[in-house]
Design an enzyme around this catalytic site. Structure first.
Site, mmCIF file in Angstrom:
data_model
loop_
_atom_site.group_PDB
_atom_site.id
_atom_site.type_symbol
_atom_site.label_atom_id
_atom_site.label_comp_id
_atom_site.label_asym_id
_atom_site.label_seq_id
_atom_site.Cartn_x
_atom_site.Cartn_y
_atom_site.Cartn_z
ATOM 1 N N ASP A 1 0.760 -1.084 0.086
ATOM 2 C CA ASP A 1 -0.076 -0.013 -0.045
ATOM 3 C C ASP A 1 1.019 1.356 -0.021
ATOM 4 O OD1 ASP A 1 -2.399 1.509 0.386
ATOM 5 O OD2 ASP A 1 -1.746 1.895 2.313
ATOM 6 N N ASP B 1 -0.156 5.104 0.735
ATOM 7 C CA ASP B 1 -0.518 6.129 1.973
ATOM 8 C C ASP B 1 -0.676 5.371 3.323
ATOM 9 O OD1 ASP B 1 -1.661 9.058 0.458
ATOM 10 O OD2 ASP B 1 -1.660 7.096 -0.691
ATOM 11 N N ASP C 1 -1.737 -0.752 6.038
ATOM 12 C CA ASP C 1 -2.138 -0.195 7.595
ATOM 13 C C ASP C 1 -3.293 0.035 7.906
ATOM 14 O OD1 ASP C 1 -2.486 3.403 7.059
ATOM 15 O OD2 ASP C 1 -2.348 1.662 5.383
#
Length: 225
Positions: A7, A9, A170
């Site tokens: 991922d 961001d 995240d």
């Protein structure tokens, strides 16, 4: 071939400052000033532009939140593109870990819910685009995470096998994406959610990127296996 998909961001880079700044540019244009706080609203930033606009509009008790979100979203994207790397920083050890994994023979790619054009611009500005063999953004395919297709396509375009892949992320979106494809997920604990990500029951967690190569090897083996 084992493949590690990241991922962007909140995983590879802390982009929250520039995202919040873009949203606040919209609120200032509405005559509201800076509605969102770079620190307190960082978690919302990682949920995307519409989430930030929604939170801000609700905070100022706007009467037509849904309609105004869609009206202002294109302007937010323009503001973000103009100042995409003013505050953004790569998390400590991220690129060192990417380099070690690549040297070990893993295929490396990115699967993000940031629009592909913006992801390309950001990675180029940060000087790290060449480290990733694939990039799938929110609008690259007809569907986005947590649909498993973007993760699968990111692995394929990187030259790897989706069945031998994992995602490093995240949020619950990354967790659900991995689950939908039937592959492991490693969640980082240095984002706004901290160790609360443990509640998502990921197959792995890391407190620093130094720990990533060992976790990857534990979960999907090594290319020499």
């Amino acid at each position: 071939m084992q493949t590690v998909i990241f991922d962007l961001d909140g995983t590879l880079a802390d982009t929250s400052g520039d995202l919040i700044a873009a949203a606040n540019a919209c609120f200032r244009a509405m005559g509201q000033g800076d509605v969102l706080d770079p620190a307190g609203d960082a978690a919302t930033a990682f949920r995307g532009g519409r989430a930030m606009l929604t939170k801000g509009l609700e905070r100022i008790a706007h009467e037509n939140v849904l309609g105004e979100v869609e009206n202002w979203y294109p302007q937010l994207l323009r503001a973000y593109e103009d100042q995409i790397d003013r505050y953004t920083t790569i998390y400590p050890g991220a690129m060192q870990a990417v380099g070690l994994l690549s040297e070990a023979g893993y295929k490396i790619g990115i699967c993000t819910n940031k629009p592909e054009k913006l992801a390309e611009i950001l990675l180029a500005r940060l000087g790290i685009r060449a480290a990733f063999a694939s990039l799938i953004g929110a609008d690259t395919l007809p569907v986005r995470k947590p649909d498993p297709l973007p993760l699968r396509e990111a692995a394929l375009r990187a030259g790897g096998d989706p069945a031998q892949s994992l995602i490093v992320g995240d949020t619950v979106t990354d967790r659900k994406t991995a689950e939908a494809l039937g592959v492991p997920c490693i969640l980082v604990t240095f984002g706004p959610a901290g160790r609360e990500v443990a509640k998502l029951n990921p197959e792995g967690m890391i407190d620093h990127f130094d720990a990533l190569p060992a976790e990857v090897a534990r979960l999907i083996g090594t290319p020499s296996d």
